[in-house]
Design a protein around this motif. Structure first.
Motif, short mmCIF file in Angstrom:
data_model
loop_
_atom_site.label_atom_id
_atom_site.label_comp_id
_atom_site.label_asym_id
_atom_site.label_seq_id
_atom_site.Cartn_x
_atom_site.Cartn_y
_atom_site.Cartn_z
N TYR A 1 0.84 -1.21 0.00
CA TYR A 1 0.00 0.00 0.00
C TYR A 1 0.87 1.25 0.00
N PHE A 2 1.91 1.26 0.83
CA PHE A 2 2.80 2.41 0.88
C PHE A 2 3.44 2.66 -0.49
N LEU A 3 3.97 1.60 -1.09
CA LEU A 3 4.64 1.76 -2.38
C LEU A 3 3.67 2.19 -3.48
N LEU A 4 2.45 1.67 -3.45
CA LEU A 4 1.46 2.09 -4.45
C LEU A 4 1.13 3.57 -4.31
N LEU B 1 7.89 15.08 1.46
CA LEU B 1 6.45 15.27 1.54
C LEU B 1 5.70 14.10 0.91
N ARG B 2 6.21 13.58 -0.20
CA ARG B 2 5.59 12.39 -0.82
C ARG B 2 5.66 11.19 0.11
N PHE C 1 2.91 7.58 3.67
CA PHE C 1 2.86 6.91 4.96
C PHE C 1 1.49 7.07 5.61
N VAL C 2 0.98 8.28 5.65
CA VAL C 2 -0.31 8.53 6.30
C VAL C 2 -1.45 7.86 5.54
N VAL D 1 -3.98 4.73 6.80
CA VAL D 1 -5.45 4.79 6.79
C VAL D 1 -6.02 3.64 5.97
N LEU D 2 -5.45 3.40 4.80
CA LEU D 2 -5.91 2.28 3.97
C LEU D 2 -5.74 0.94 4.70
N SER D 3 -4.61 0.76 5.34
CA SER D 3 -4.34 -0.47 6.08
C SER D 3 -5.34 -0.66 7.20
N PHE D 4 -5.67 0.42 7.88
CA PHE D 4 -6.61 0.32 8.99
C PHE D 4 -7.96 -0.21 8.52
#
Length: 78
Positions: free
Chosen positions: A14-17, A33-34, A39-40, A44-47
């Motif tokens: 998810y992070f890499l995507l 910033l990217r 990361f944020v 959220v997606l992982s949660f």
């Protein structure tokens, strides 16, 4: 151990995507910033998307801790 590796792998994916999308998009964002945004957003997606995997990891950890405590109790009594 497999559920833990699966959870870590999916979170990394998810992070890499998200980072890849931010890199390809012509937003003119700085690298730091990217990374922070990726990361944020990936957190959220992982949660929301990895609930089942988190539950599997939790069950695995609880099972191992319970087994370890039981062995410790048995060795203390014997």
């Amino acid at each position: 151990m497999r559920p833990v590796l699966r959870l870590l792998g999916l979170r990394l994916l998810y992070f890499l995507l998200v980072f890849g999308v931010l890199t390809v998009a012509p937003l003119g964002l700085d690298l730091i910033l990217r990374v922070l945004i990726a990361f944020v957003v990936s957190m959220v997606l992982s949660f929301f998307l990895l609930r089942r995997e988190r539950l599997e990891v939790t069950e695995q950890v609880v099972t191992k801790v319970d087994a370890r405590l039981e062995r410790r109790r048995q060795s203390g009594r014997g």
